[in-house]
Design an enzyme around this catalytic site. Sequence first.
Site, PDB file in Angstrom:
ATOM      1  N   GLU A 190      -7.747   3.596  -9.073  1.00  0.00           N
ATOM      2  CA  GLU A 190      -6.510   3.972  -8.582  1.00  0.00           C
ATOM      3  C   GLU A 190      -5.731   4.459  -9.701  1.00  0.00           C
ATOM      4  O   GLU A 190      -6.123   4.590 -10.714  1.00  0.00           O
ATOM      5  CB  GLU A 190      -5.736   2.659  -8.331  1.00  0.00           C
ATOM      6  N   HIS A 224       8.101  -0.432  -2.235  1.00  0.00           N
ATOM      7  CA  HIS A 224       6.790  -1.085  -2.202  1.00  0.00           C
ATOM      8  C   HIS A 224       6.608  -2.597  -2.914  1.00  0.00           C
ATOM      9  O   HIS A 224       6.053  -3.481  -2.323  1.00  0.00           O
ATOM     10  CB  HIS A 224       5.806  -0.184  -2.705  1.00  0.00           C
TER      11      HIS A 224
HETATM   12  C1  SIN Z   1      -2.839   0.313  -2.327  1.00  0.00           C
HETATM   13  O1  SIN Z   1      -3.516   0.053  -1.753  1.00  0.00           O
HETATM   14  O2  SIN Z   1      -2.117   1.664  -2.478  1.00  0.00           O
HETATM   15  C2  SIN Z   1      -1.580  -0.622  -2.717  1.00  0.00           C
HETATM   16  C3  SIN Z   1      -2.119  -1.488  -4.013  1.00  0.00           C
HETATM   17  C4  SIN Z   1      -1.006  -1.974  -4.889  1.00  0.00           C
HETATM   18  O3  SIN Z   1       0.222  -1.842  -4.427  1.00  0.00           O
HETATM   19  O4  SIN Z   1      -1.425  -2.423  -5.915  1.00  0.00           O
END
Ligand code: SIN
Length: 534
Positions: free
Chosen positions: A114, A343
């Site tokens: 990520e 978020h």
């Molecule tokens: C996501 O799956 O993009 C969220 C993961 C996160 O917020 O750490």
Amino acid sequence: MRQSFDYLVLGSGIAGLSFALQASRHGTVALLAKRARSETNTIYAQGGIAAVMAPPDSVDEHVRDTLVAGGGLCREDAVRVTIGEGPARVRELIDLGAEFTRDSTPLGYHLTREGGHSRRRVLHAADQTGRAIERTLLDAAARAGVQFFEEHHAIDLIMSSRVHSSAPDRVLGAYALDLKTGEVKAFVAKAVLLATGGAGKVYTYTSNPDVATGDGLAMAHRAGAAIANLEFIQFHPTVLFHPQAKSFLISEALRGEGGILRNKAGEAFMERYDPRKELAPRDVVALSIDAELKRRGDDCAFLDMTHLGKAFLIEHFPHIYTTCAAFGVDMATTPIPVVPAAHYVCGGVCTDLNGQTSIPGLLAAGEVACTGLHGANRLASNSLLEGLVFGHRAAETARRIAADSPRMPEVPEWDPGRAVPPDEGVIVKQNWDEIRHLMWNYVGIVRTDKRLARAQRRLDNLVGEIQEYYWGYLVTRDLLELRNLADVARLIVACAQERKESRGLHYTLSWPGQIEPRDTVLVRGKPAPDAWPR
Ligand code: SIN
């Protein structure tokens, strides 16, 4: 009605359940959930849990990535504790039965990547990691004898100074509304853990479920706990843009596996904003999407996965694939319409490295807490890890607190005063909508001093009106959530107004540069006992 337990837990996500499981080895545990026990932010987590599981990855690299994302405001010892202890906690989770996606590497688990991570290190259960973890922990906690009180909405912490005016201040429990009977009960305990999660519902657009109304933050603030870093609200770059799709997250793991962000003209635009393109940290990606939408006057961007093929997409992202398809978007053939949305709250109730807040007897873990791990911006998939590690650590602290407090505290029953049944539901609806809109428009991804001042003036009025209503009428779930939402919104604005620079997730056109020293954390309320943040 009054009930006593050794430990009281508010919230049933990863932090609350990890704590409850540990604490149940030493005493009785009551766990309050304001809806069904599984309705938490945790269960909606898609991407995964970042942990250093095997070489060539290393703790130092994960620490470095976290510090870089945190923009100079992380507490380094909190980062080292989380990342150092995380892998052991993850293995315990696996031993309890959590099923992460496997592959044929020597580790045996598929690791995804990520934004902001220099390596693949994110364990996941396809694209429903939170669901796998939540179910595992709920089952284990039930087996361990944790007593669940579902549909119990905590109202406020019970403080000793309000009960016995001369006593040194400490928390004695919490009053909670039983939503099924309408009765307010007193839950008394030797130690209380706040694990109430985040506050995404403060904004019009959010990836969070309806429960995320900042209840723990608001309660802790009203009780006088130290709070910090609420200006750092993380906006996830990609939530599904569709009129009927409420809060549906499009995981960052899609960009990790090669997703490309395009504008309405089909141009891949990220390279114009950052050389790391789609894998830049999510504040950079969210800001870039926001800038691109404003530049072109578009209402959404698109995440293009079509080059990865249907079989790959269904294998790796089955939940996202079927949900998008239900809204008429076949991601194998059509780019997914996306927008940024609130978020994650990177700040919260200040704790030391053992989960202790500035109020004796009160602990905090998970999104509601500010341990110092995230600093000015959370690295993706570090939050489930933090919940596990600090839930566990806080349970050890609670055990020590309980051992030093042999007697259960005495507390009075809830006194409704002259409150009467509510007669103007419209006030709740009107204020709820107003707060969320003004936060989105004035305290969103891009801020200015003028916008913040406007937000503050409006919130001051709204909070006054809500207080008046709160004291005059019997409490309901809607009223409790509105009161908390308003208090948290006001705190976010106050924190944002104090930070005269742009750093991490706080981006303001009025103060575009950064100031020194880099490590200034602004605390509201009484500081924590070990004097962090300084
Ligand atoms: C996501 O799956 O993009 C969220 C993961 C996160 O917020 O750490």
